[in-house]
Design a protein around this motif. Structure first.
Motif, short mmCIF file in Angstrom:
data_model
loop_
_atom_site.label_atom_id
_atom_site.label_comp_id
_atom_site.label_asym_id
_atom_site.label_seq_id
_atom_site.Cartn_x
_atom_site.Cartn_y
_atom_site.Cartn_z
N LYS C 43 -23.39 84.60 -62.89
CA LYS C 43 -23.83 83.45 -63.67
C LYS C 43 -24.01 83.82 -65.14
CE LYS C 43 -27.55 83.26 -61.19
NZ LYS C 43 -27.42 84.36 -60.24
N SER C 44 -24.78 84.87 -65.35
CA SER C 44 -25.03 85.27 -66.74
C SER C 44 -23.73 85.63 -67.43
CB SER C 44 -25.98 86.47 -66.79
OG SER C 44 -27.19 86.13 -66.18
N THR C 45 -22.87 86.27 -66.69
CA THR C 45 -21.59 86.66 -67.27
C THR C 45 -20.83 85.43 -67.74
OG1 THR C 45 -21.54 88.52 -65.75
CG2 THR C 45 -19.48 87.95 -66.84
N LEU C 46 -20.77 84.43 -66.88
CA LEU C 46 -20.04 83.21 -67.24
C LEU C 46 -20.62 82.58 -68.51
CD1 LEU C 46 -17.81 81.29 -66.16
CD2 LEU C 46 -19.64 79.94 -65.12
N MET C 47 -21.95 82.57 -68.57
CA MET C 47 -22.58 81.94 -69.73
C MET C 47 -22.39 82.79 -70.99
SD MET C 47 -23.64 79.07 -68.92
CE MET C 47 -22.27 78.93 -67.79
N ASN C 48 -22.38 84.09 -70.80
CA ASN C 48 -22.12 84.94 -71.96
C ASN C 48 -20.70 84.75 -72.49
OD1 ASN C 48 -24.67 86.02 -72.17
ND2 ASN C 48 -24.23 87.71 -70.76
N VAL C 49 -19.81 84.42 -71.58
CA VAL C 49 -18.45 84.10 -72.01
C VAL C 49 -18.48 82.83 -72.86
CG1 VAL C 49 -16.21 83.26 -71.21
CG2 VAL C 49 -17.26 85.26 -70.11
N LEU C 50 -19.21 81.86 -72.37
CA LEU C 50 -19.27 80.59 -73.10
C LEU C 50 -19.92 80.78 -74.47
CD1 LEU C 50 -18.88 77.54 -73.19
CD2 LEU C 50 -21.05 77.28 -71.98
N PHE C 51 -20.87 81.70 -74.52
CA PHE C 51 -21.61 81.88 -75.75
C PHE C 51 -20.92 82.85 -76.71
CE2 PHE C 51 -25.48 83.45 -78.09
CZ PHE C 51 -25.72 82.26 -78.74
N GLY C 52 -19.79 83.37 -76.29
CA GLY C 52 -19.03 84.23 -77.20
C GLY C 52 -19.44 85.69 -77.18
N LEU C 53 -20.32 86.07 -76.25
CA LEU C 53 -20.70 87.49 -76.18
C LEU C 53 -19.63 88.31 -75.45
CD1 LEU C 53 -24.52 87.26 -75.49
CD2 LEU C 53 -23.44 88.28 -77.50
N TYR C 54 -18.98 87.70 -74.46
CA TYR C 54 -17.87 88.35 -73.77
C TYR C 54 -16.60 87.53 -73.98
CZ TYR C 54 -21.45 90.74 -70.93
OH TYR C 54 -22.50 91.48 -70.49
N GLN C 55 -15.46 88.22 -73.95
CA GLN C 55 -14.18 87.53 -74.00
C GLN C 55 -13.58 87.50 -72.60
OE1 GLN C 55 -13.63 86.06 -76.85
NE2 GLN C 55 -15.55 87.12 -77.34
N PRO C 56 -13.18 86.30 -72.14
CA PRO C 56 -12.61 86.23 -70.79
C PRO C 56 -11.18 86.80 -70.78
CG PRO C 56 -12.50 84.09 -71.84
CD PRO C 56 -13.21 85.00 -72.81
N GLU C 57 -10.80 87.33 -69.61
CA GLU C 57 -9.43 87.82 -69.48
C GLU C 57 -8.46 86.65 -69.31
OE1 GLU C 57 -11.88 89.95 -68.09
OE2 GLU C 57 -11.38 91.26 -69.77
N THR C 71 -15.09 83.67 -80.01
CA THR C 71 -15.03 85.13 -80.07
C THR C 71 -16.35 85.75 -80.47
OG1 THR C 71 -14.10 84.86 -82.26
CG2 THR C 71 -12.55 85.35 -80.50
N ASN C 72 -17.26 84.96 -81.00
CA ASN C 72 -18.60 85.51 -81.24
C ASN C 72 -19.63 84.40 -81.27
OD1 ASN C 72 -19.22 84.57 -83.96
ND2 ASN C 72 -17.53 85.92 -84.62
N PRO C 73 -20.89 84.76 -81.17
CA PRO C 73 -21.94 83.75 -81.05
C PRO C 73 -21.96 82.77 -82.23
CG PRO C 73 -22.82 85.89 -80.49
CD PRO C 73 -21.44 86.13 -81.01
N ASN C 74 -21.51 83.23 -83.38
CA ASN C 74 -21.47 82.32 -84.52
C ASN C 74 -20.60 81.11 -84.24
OD1 ASN C 74 -23.21 83.17 -86.44
ND2 ASN C 74 -21.76 84.58 -87.41
#
Ligand SMILES: Nc1ncnc2c1ncn2[C@@H]1O[C@H](COP(=O)(O)OP(=O)(O)OP(=O)(O)O)[C@@H](O)[C@H]1O
Ligand SMILES: Nc1ncnc2c1ncn2[C@@H]1O[C@H](COP(=O)(O)OP(=O)(O)OP(=O)(O)O)[C@@H](O)[C@H]1O
Ligand SMILES: [Mg+2]
Ligand SMILES: [Mg+2]
Lengths: 348, 319, 511, 338
Positions: C43-57, C71-74
């Protein structure tokens, strides 16, 4: 398996990189690099004399390295090795000069005195850290200067009558050995190396195998958890400094009872304590690592003395190489990344 | 000696001693506030001292009276560039900050002495002819009492150091840059989620520390030793580090600590001429600055907390 | 359809491990969309993707129908996406305002204009009903307040979409209620919300729809009005789940813990535990209910010797243990599952195996005359790991690498295994999924059934009501009421915890 | 006995006639440009080398700089092993190392500067620093207007004590009412300490300050130059040590107490070359041996001529043995110039 291999490979690559960059610097500055390294090698291993000198230099480096590493493992940064080393040196010489005892008592007594002096010197920052939460870095720096001035004062005004140098320690307190000197063609090699190696073992055993070491490491990693688990955080902080100081004092004894056989008034620091920081860090703060990095340092330092004479290259070059090696070891993460990439490609 | 006379000697010499430590400690603050431990301050001072002296010796005919000032600018640039090594290692290569700092110290002293031998073919440089000189500060020197104590027979660099400390305080605590810098040192992940480029801020912190360390070294060499040798910088960087910690990572605190060190040193020098200190063996005066520092820390400064994330690496996505 | 956010077929790997595998989540404008899954489901991973902390493959993100690359939280901020993280992203040493404006500072002439910023913060907080003191330091305010600051951060940045990652895990019942209210206000103001939570009750209460993921894979999205907690739970776990922990009647025996007139001061000198009396008997679980900050932590620290008690007495099996060292207290028969497992419970850089003997390393057979016996230590570790179902690659793995739930199981294993007369469990299930909670509750009850005394501190009223045999309500450092879980209700407890006296509380809940 | 061992040596080495006489030195951590005795020794060695047609390097003349106290012995030994015929250890710090290596390398010649080593193959070179500093004291006393004079010592020790005692004696001899403020910095390489001490001395009224403090003394010149630059009319002076330090400040360096380590090095080298190595002996260099002296008086000094005359007088008296300059504080107490 591969990981362990990389763990050994990384420092070796760091050393190689340091040497390569050092070579580049020499070539760019117009020096003969081959001659320089030949001189370095000859000055470290070319004759049995130099081998003896390397081991002689290696001895205090091990112990100074242990003094830094031990405290580091408990989460303390002991910059005060230099001061602990100086008081240890003085204490050993003092006992060595002042008493007349059979060797079996005198020598251990002098060594113990050095350990006690170093331990006492380190106890102060340890205690202040434990009791008042005073940052050990500042206190140990300050204690270095205090040690320098106080030992000078004691040598001049208490041990001697306004002289710059004490008498030689009595034969019964000396680590020197005619036999060791004779097999190394009059180097100042002395029995201290045995003590240093025992020191490595003691540190390893103490930290990794004993309940006390378990506590020390736990405190080093997480004081709260250590407290929760019923360990005394303060006691362990003080103890770690005391043990580190004892190692440093022992390093001083190596100089006082072995290499020099006396103590002199000093205009400035010897540098052994500060080199100990680099030795410990290069050795990853483990006793086996300290052993090998001290050997490297000892060889480089002694070998370097031969460089200006034989190759006309300033011996500061060796300092540069040592610095680069430390730098590359520090950056081993990036070396690892390359190694991993490399080994992955191999597998494919 | 009257109290006035004592103060007229002690104060300027205190400030003279303190100035290089102030600059360097301020540098340390930038680095550590951004989360990068900088034990390499000593090395940065060495680089600054070396650069300033070499520049001064080389260009004194071109720049005349202005040489020392231009030399500290050059030293500043050199320090900044050299500190990049620490930045790359500690931030990008994820090196242990302390190890990297020790490497910086070793490298700086080795490299500069090597270069001195290469350039001058001897172990130390000549003495510069244009250093920072004693001055009376115009106008202020005429203030009764205060003027004599603080503004006569002193050095511009001492006042520059104080002014810079105030500027640094303003920058660190009053500007967006400072807020971001501190956030990166306290909680880099929080800063990252707020769109702050952690790596960039940390690089800046380290580079500024290099610049200020360079100035510190340049000021030291040009106002105190006048040449460069193996012993020009011998422990001042560590004293600056101590001043930074003593001052609790606060620019004005660090300045105060540096001045305290300077004061303790001056007292140890003038002490032997003071009637009530005359009988004391010299060794007590020699160790006084260090003992006083320890006592001060123990007695009323107490625990100092470093920025929370200092010494850690920020790796995106890790917890 | 009017989706403000669409995450389509998202895949995220961590060095080969697939944390998100082809997950789709679509958020309608103006809805509260729950995201449900076990610990480590992704869950957290998915949200971090949405928030730009992680880039999805792989996969696509659309905001209001337009494909975007975050690509980033900004960029997320610019797109109107804000996130309240599971672990708060606040700088402790900064004030509320400084935390909120960080990265978007208001300046006049290069200087941060704190006055203006504070005014703005106050305006937003009033508008959304999020009362905070803009000048307070984060380290001085309660967790609930801190969460408000997190929410304010997103609103200050003009977020249209707010992601909440396990927001209620750290809150008291009252605070949770307030939070639910806040979420509703946000929706009214035109925001959309994604809510991650393990608490099905909360989903039922506020969410419109719920997307369930299991082991990194999307299971589907359901309308909350058309489902029930049981269905959600089995969707999440993949099997039927029992909610009410089964337990027999307690058979209380002799008194084990006797606390009398205990006073503990906090660093400011205030009596944070104030003349407290409490007793726990063998064979019973006493639950301490109370709002965070009423002295629970200090009480437990005083009992376990981690904090100095000012006066009073603490007796264990009749022997006074007040102000003894933690070691002495542990050895007289107290087990402690600490509230903060990272801070107190584990040495994260030790192998999990060595953590298993954190208090007993100096006892036989783990050591002899000061020398450790690793063979015995790791033998013990292996037994505990299998007995307590600690999922770890090996006993040599660093504790750091284990998930929170497994770390907790390891601690519980260690503490229970020492067979203490008194087991203190502080927040033992915080942040854990239903499966893990169930396991832990069973173990606590098992201890009780073996005739041990158990003291449970929890902010989860469900847990308190479910597990305890007696409930002691703590308020301002005193036990203000002892109630029987069978004869009370959540409302009554809530009021008692808020300081109403027994009678009032009873009247209220009856009314 | 000493002479004998020398002869033995010569006969044993007599075989290789082609091999030129070679000589080398080990410096302490200061290096050969410390503007002090290492530098002076190296200058002497270079001059000796040139005069005898030697080349720098093995088989000619060379030096090795030590990086720490522990290096002294290694370096001395290395040079002996490289077959330098004579190896100098420069500075009293090297006393122990020279003694030890000399015992091992019995068929090599060593010399130690500023200390005594009682071994048959070691020549000990000592200076009567007190004689040079006595003259410096005379110059200082005749220059001071405030009758306050300063003395900055490096680290307390026998050598610096000779400087101190001689200097004070010189001041007393030339101007009994003048006082000398004596202060030790505790270091030979801390210019900042030198500067602070100098600052204190000048601001408390001293107008001539002498240093025997190596690198620490650099701070004295810095301070004096600073003050002079700020107020060119102010009459303040500094006196250098070891070598002629006039270039440290053309306006403020009054003179320097010279310690001609170079001359001594040349002298001992020459003697060794000629087979007269003073092994086991103390070679004492004073005014009479041209081992110490006073540098030319600054031409800007107010009563240069008078100083020069006085210095000349005292020099003669010392050379002739008419007066014995005190070399310790104890001797100073009983000293009288009459
Ligand atoms: N930075 C990371 N590096 C490697 N693996 C990770 C990382 N973060 C998460 N994972 C992996 O991804 C999985 C999903 O983690 P995530 O934090 O998204 O779970 P979650 O559903 O939020 O769990 P919880 O309910 O405990 O918060 C974890 O099981 C873990 O193995
Ligand atoms: N840097 C990392 N590398 C590899 N795995 C990681 C990393 N960080 C986290 N993980 C994995 O992610 C998983 C979830 O971690 P996380 O800390 O979110 O657990 P949790 O159950 O949410 O605990 P908590 O209750 O502390 O929130 C764990 O399985 C852990 O091993
Ligand atoms: Mg999560
Ligand atoms: Mg979690």
């Amino acid at each position: 398996m591969l990981k362990r291999f990389n763990n050994i490979l990384t420092p070796i690559i760091a050393v190689l990189l340091g040497i390569i960059v050092g070579t580049i610097i020499m070539v760019v500055s117009g020096y003969d690099a081959v001659a320089a390294f030949t001189a370095l090698w000859n000055g470290a291993f070319g004759e049995s004399y130099y081998v003896g000198e390397v081991v002689r230099q290696f001895t205090p480096y091990i112990l100074a390295g242990l003094a830094v590493a031990f405290a580091f493992r408990v989460g303390l940064f002991n910059i005060g090795v230099e001061g602990q080393f100086l008081v240890g040196w003085l204490a050993a010489v003092w006992v060595g000069v002042a008493f007349d005892l059979p060797k079996i008592i005198h020598l251990p007594l002098a060594i113990l005195a050095a350990m006690a002096a170093g331990a006492l010197w380190a106890f102060i920052p340890g205690f202040l850290k434990a009791r008042f939460r005073v940052h050990e870095v500042i206190v140990t720096i300050m204690m270095n200067y205090v040690a320098l001035h106080v030992t000078n004062y004691i040598i001049k005004n208490i041990i001697t009558d306004n002289k710059d140098k004490t008498d030689l320690v009595k034969e019964s307190a000396s680590l020197r050995s005619d036999w060791l000197q004779s097999i190394t063609d009059y180097s100042r090699l002395h029995w201290g190396i045995v003590i240093a190696i025992i020191g490595c073992f003691v540190m390893w055993f103490l930290l990794e195998r004993t309940t006390r070491g378990f506590e020390l490491r736990a405190v080093g990693f997480n004081q709260h958890a250590a407290h929760y688990a019923g360990m005394s955080v303060n006691k362990n902080i003080i103890l770690s400094m005391v043990i580190a100081g004892a190692f440093a004092g022992l390093a001083g004894a190596m100089e006082g009872l072995g290499t020099f056989g006396y103590a002199t008034v000093k205009g400035g620091f010897t540098g052994v304590g500060f080199d100990g920081i680099a030795v410990a860090l290069l050795g990853g703060n483990t006793s086996i690592g300290v052993f090998f990095s001290a050997l490297l340092f000892g060889a480089l330092k002694v070998g370097a003395l031969n460089m200006p004479l034989e190759a006309g290259v300033p011996n500061e070059l060796v300092d540069i190489i040592i610095a680069l090696i430390v730098f590359f070891v520090a950056s081993s993460y990036i070396i690892r990344v390359f190694l991993d990439r490399f080994s992955k490609k191999e597998v494919k | 000696m009257s109290l006035m006379e004592i103060l007229m000697i002690v104060v300027p010499s205190t400030l003279l001693w303190a100035a290089p430590l102030v600059f360097t400690a301020l540098g340390g603050i930038f680095s550590e506030r951004s989360g990068v431990v900088n034990i390499g301050l000593e090395g940065l001072m060495v680089i600054g001292a070396f650069t300033a002296i070499v520049f001064n010796l080389t260009f004194v005919d071109t720049f005349g009276n202005w040489t020392p000032w231009i030399a500290i600018i050059v030293a500043m640039v050199a320090g900044a560039i050299f500190s990049l090594l620490h930045a790359v290692a500690a931030i990008t290569f994820r090196a242990d900050h302390t190890v990297s700092g020790v490497a910086i110290n070793l490298l700086a002293s080795g490299l500069t002495l090597f270069l001195v031998k290469l350039i001058y073919d001897k172990g130390e440089t000549d003495i510069i002819s244009q250093g920072f000189n004693k001055i009376d500060i115009p106008v202020l020197k005429d203030i009764p009492v205060i003027g004599k104590i603080f503004f006569q027979n002193t050095y511009w660099t001492s006042f520059l150091a104080i002014i810079v400390a105030i500027i640094v305080w303003y920058v660190v605590f009053k500007t967006p840059f400072g807020l971001r810098l501190r956030s990166v040192g306290e909680h880099p992940m929080a800063a990252d989620t707020m769109g702050i480029n952690v790596t960039k801020m940390r690089y800046l912190g380290v580079i500024i520390s290099g610049a200020l360390g360079g100035i510190g070294g340049g000021v030291y060499a040009q106002s105190i030793t006048s040449n460069f040798s193996h012993s020009t910088i011998s422990g001042q960087g560590f004293m600056a580090l101590a001043a930074m910690i003593f001052g609790k990572w606060h620019p004005l605190g660090a300045m105060g600590a540096a001045i305290f060190f300077g004061f303790a040193q001056s007292i140890s020098i003038i002490g032997s001429s003071l009637p009530f200190l005359k009988e004391i063996p010299n060794v007590y005066l020699l160790i006084a600055p260090y003992v006083l520092t320890v006592l001060a820390l123990t007695g009323f400064i107490g625990r100092a907390d470093a920025p929370k994330a200092s010494g850690t690496h920020y790796i995106k996505g890790s917890r | 359809m009017n989706f403000v956010i669409e995450m389509l077929n998202i895949r995220k790997e961590f060095g080969g491990f697939v944390a998100n595998d082809n997950i789709t989540l679509q958020l309608k404008k103006g809805e509260i969309h729950a995201l449900l899954g076990e610990n480590g489901a992704g869950k957290s991973t998915l949200m971090n993707v949405l928030f730009g902390l992680y880039q999805p493959e792989k996969g696509e993100i659309r905001v209001k129908g337009k494909p975007v690359k975050i690509t980033n939280p900004n960029i997320a901020n610019d797109l109107g996406i804000g996130m309240v993280h599971q672990h708060f992203m606040l700088v402790d040493t900064f004030t509320v305002t400084e935390n909120i404006i960080l990265g978007r500072e208001i300046t006049t002439g290069g200087r941060i204009d704190l006055k203006k910023a504070e005014k703005e913060v106050r305006e937003i907080s009033e508008r959304y009903g999020l009362a905070v003191d803009p000048q307070a330091k984060i380290s001085d305010i309660s967790v609930g307040m801190q969460q408000r600051v997190e929410i304010l951060k997103t609103l200050y940045r003009g977020a249209e979409i707010v992601i909440f990652d396990e927001p209620s895990a750290v809150l008291t019942p009252q605070e949770i209620k307030e939070l639910m209210q806040i979420m509703k206000t946000l929706i009214k103001e035109g925001k959309s919300i994604i809510l991650i939570t393990h608490k099905l009750k909360e989903i039922m209460e506020v969410a419109d729809r719920c997307t369930v993921i299991r082991k990194g894979k999307g299971i589907g999205t359901v309308n909350v009005s058309e489902t029930n907690p049981n269905e959600l739970a089995s969707l999440m776990v993949g099997r039927e789940v029992v909610f009410k922990t089964e337990k027999a009647e307690a058979k209380p025996g002799q008194g084990v813990l006797e606390v009398q007139n205990l006073v503990v001061k906090d660093p400011r000198g205030i009596n944070i535990v104030n003349d407290l009396n409490l007793s726990v008997n063998a064979g019973e679980i006493v639950g301490i209910a109370g709002i965070d900050g009423n002295g629970q932590t200090e009480l437990i620290e005083a009992i376990t010797g981690l904090r100095k008690a000012e006066s009073g007495s603490i007796k264990l099996n009749g022997k006074d243990i007040i102000n003894q060292t933690p070691r002495k207290i542990t050895e007289s028969g107290v087990g402690h599952i600490p509230q903060d497992r990272h801070k107190h419970g584990l040495v994260l850089n030790f192998p999990i195996g060595e953590n298993m003997v954190l208090q007993t390393y100096n006892k036989k057979p783990y050591s002899k005359s000061g020398v450790l016996n690793f063979k015995e230590i790791y033998k013990k570790a292996r037994t505990l790991i299998s007995e307590y179902d600690v999922r770890t690659p090996s006993e040599y793995t660093l504790a750091r690498a284990l998930s929170g739930g497994n770390q907790q199981k390891a601690i519980i294993g260690r503490e229970v295994d020492r067979n203490p007369d008194l087991l203190i469990a502080a927040q033992p299930t915080r942040g854990l999924d239903v499966g893990a909670i169930e396991f832990i509750h069973k173990r606590l009850i098992e201890q009780r059934d073996n005739g041990k005394a158990v003291l449970l501190v929890s902010f989860e009223l469900d847990e308190i009501l479910n597990v305890s045999d007696r409930i002691a309500v703590i308020y301002e450092g005193k036990i203000v009421a002892i109630v029987n879980p069978k004869e009370t209700s959540e409302q009554e407890l809530g009021l008692l915890m808020a300081g109403s006296n027994r009678k009032e509380a009873g009247e209220h809940s009856n009314a | 006995a000493c002479g004998k061992s020398d002869n033995n040596k010569d006969t044993s080495k007599g075989g290789d006639k082609e091999k030129a006489f070679s000589v080398a030195m080990v410096t302490d951590v200061g290096g050969v440009d410390d503007k002090s005795f290492n530098q002076s020794a190296w200058e002497g060695l270079q001059k000796f080398g040139k005069d005898n047609g030697l080349e720098k390097g093995k088989g000619g003349y060379d030096y090795v700089q030590s990086k720490s106290d522990a290096d002294y012995a290694t370096n001395l030994n290395t040079l002996a092993r490289q077959d330098f015929d004579l190896v100098f250890g420069i500075g009293f710090l090297m006393q122990g190392a020279v003694e030890e290596i000399a015992k091992q390398q019995k068929d090599h010649h060593f010399a130690i500067v500023d200390s005594e080593v009682d071994q048959p193959n070691v020549a000990s070179i000592l200076f009567k620093e007190q004689e040079a500093s006595f003259l410096a004291g005379v110059a200082a006393a005749m220059t001071t207007k405030s009758n306050k004079i300063g003395f900055i010592g490096g680290v307390e020790g026998a050598v610096i004590e000779r400087f101190e005692a001689g200097f004070v004696a010189g001041v007393k001899a030339a101007k009994p009412e003048a006082t000398v403020d004596i202060q030790y910095a505790g270091a030979f390489d801390k210019a900042e300490l030198g500067q602070s001490i100098a600052s204190k001395m000048y601001s408390s009224g001293a107008d001539v300050v002498f240093h025997a403090a190596g690198g620490t003394g650099v701070g004295l010149f810095k301070e004096a130059n600073d003050l002079k630059k700020k107020d060119p009319s102010r009459e303040i002076w500094a006196i250098g040590v070891d070598s002629d330090q006039a270039n440290m400040g053309p306006d403020i360096v009054l003179t320097s107490a010279l310690k001609r380590v170079d001359n001594a090095v040349i002298d001992v080298s020459t003697k060794a070359k000629d087979g007269n190595f003073p092994g086991g002996k103390v070679a004492l260099y004073g005014l009479a041996e041209d081992g110490v002296g006073l540098a030319p008086i600054n031409s800007k000094a107010p009563n240069k001529a008078a100083i020069e005359t006085a210095v000349k007088d005292w020099t003669d008296k010392i050379k002739s043995g008419a007066i014995k300059v005190p070399g310790t504080r104890a001797e100073l107490k009983t000293f009288s110039a009459k």
